[in-house]
Scaffold this active site. Structure first.
Site, PDB file in Angstrom:
ATOM      1  N   THR A 135       0.807  -1.231   0.000  1.00 45.70           N
ATOM      2  CA  THR A 135       0.000   0.000   0.000  1.00 45.70           C
ATOM      3  C   THR A 135       0.834   1.272   0.000  1.00 45.70           C
ATOM      4  O   THR A 135       0.298   2.365   0.188  1.00 45.70           O
ATOM      5  CB  THR A 135      -0.921   0.001   1.232  1.00 45.70           C
ATOM      6  OG1 THR A 135      -0.115  -0.138   2.424  1.00 45.70           O
ATOM      7  CG2 THR A 135      -1.913  -1.150   1.180  1.00 45.70           C
ATOM      8  N   GLU A 136       2.132   1.160  -0.209  1.00 48.10           N
ATOM      9  CA  GLU A 136       3.025   2.306  -0.060  1.00 48.10           C
ATOM     10  C   GLU A 136       2.628   3.519  -0.901  1.00 48.10           C
ATOM     11  O   GLU A 136       2.714   4.663  -0.438  1.00 48.10           O
ATOM     12  CB  GLU A 136       4.471   1.892  -0.395  1.00 48.10           C
ATOM     13  CG  GLU A 136       5.144   1.037   0.657  1.00 48.10           C
ATOM     14  CD  GLU A 136       4.892  -0.454   0.482  1.00 48.10           C
ATOM     15  OE1 GLU A 136       5.590  -1.253   1.107  1.00 48.10           O
ATOM     16  OE2 GLU A 136       3.971  -0.814  -0.291  1.00 48.10           O
TER      17      GLU A 136
END
Length: 259
Positions: A135-136
């Protein structure tokens, strides 16, 4: 060896490393990364250990970076961020190149850096309820280091999908992508992983397993060290970007970012 943030024990040639911060969803920070490095080194040098199981205590396998750790990133200098990135890089190399078989036992969500740990393991098993993803990009960061390994594991197309969208996927889909070996019911996964570990211990030569791992990692043309060095540089640079700072601030404030 006594640890503060993880548990380490050895039974019948199997070392179990447990992320033990359930109140923090086993989130990663510099301290836990350091302890993981020590634990994997301990297992590597122990002639009684043939297989390693990596798991998490509580409801999550690993929720990624610790909130306090994210706040610290914004205060770090470039040199400090690069040193921190390289510490994580060295843990990833250590797991990927480990001379023992490493099995992930995923009994809860594995997100961002937590999913990165799953990516590195030789074999991975998860419960149906687990969600996985990188999810960066949603907080203005980049999945720099893990990208080097994910492309090798599941191919460029799937890696692009997961890394660019930041979307969480079900364990069932992660299995079809090749990120997981199998999805196992929650009441069976511990026994299943223990059985796989026992079969590896009794059914294959330790040296053959070690050399086979070396063969697998040697099939790619791009030296992984070069790719990781570049990834660490990008990791440190991105931490200074305003997008990353805005995204982390919004995440910490529980506000939804609109990019």
């Amino acid at each position: 060896m006594v640890f503060e943030h993880i548990l380490y024990n050895v039974t019948t040639r199997v070392a179990t490393i447990t992320l033990n911060r359930p109140e923090k969803r086993n989130a990663l920070n510099g301290a836990i990364v350091g302890e993981l490095r020590k634990a994997f080194s301990e297992a590597e040098s122990d002639p009684e250990v043939k297989v390693i199981i990596l798991k998490g205590a509580g409801e999550a396998f690993c929720a990624g970076a610790d909130l306090e750790y994210l706040q610290q990133l914004q205060r770090n200098t470039r040199e400090e961020n690069l040193a921190d990135s390289k510490e994580l890089m060295q843990l990833m190399q250590q797991i990927y190149y480990h001379n023992k078989i490493v099995i992930a036992q995923v009994e809860g969500h594995a997100i961002a850096g937590g999913c990165g740990l799953v990516t590195l393991c030789d074999l991975s098993y998860a419960v149906p309820e687990a969600k996985l993803g990188y999810t960066e990009v949603k907080i203005g960061f980049i999945p720099a280091l893990v990208s080097v390994f994910l492309v090798r594991k599941i191919g460029e197309g799937r890696a692009r999908e997961l890394l660019l969208t930041g979307r969480l996927i079900t364990a069932a889909k992660a299995e079809t992508y090749g990120l997981l070996n199998e999805v196992v019911p929650a009441d069976e996964i511990a026994d299943h992983v223990a059985k796989v570990a026992a079969e590896l211990c009794t059914g294959a030569s330790a040296n053959s397993l070690k050399v086979t791992k070396r063969l697998i990692t040697a099939v790619f043309d791009q030296p992984i060290e070069n790719a990781l060095e570049q990834a660490a540089q990008l990791n440190a640079e991105t931490r200074e970007h305003t997008d990353c700072q805005r995204g982390i601030n919004a995440f910490l404030a529980k506000e939804k970012m609109v990019w």
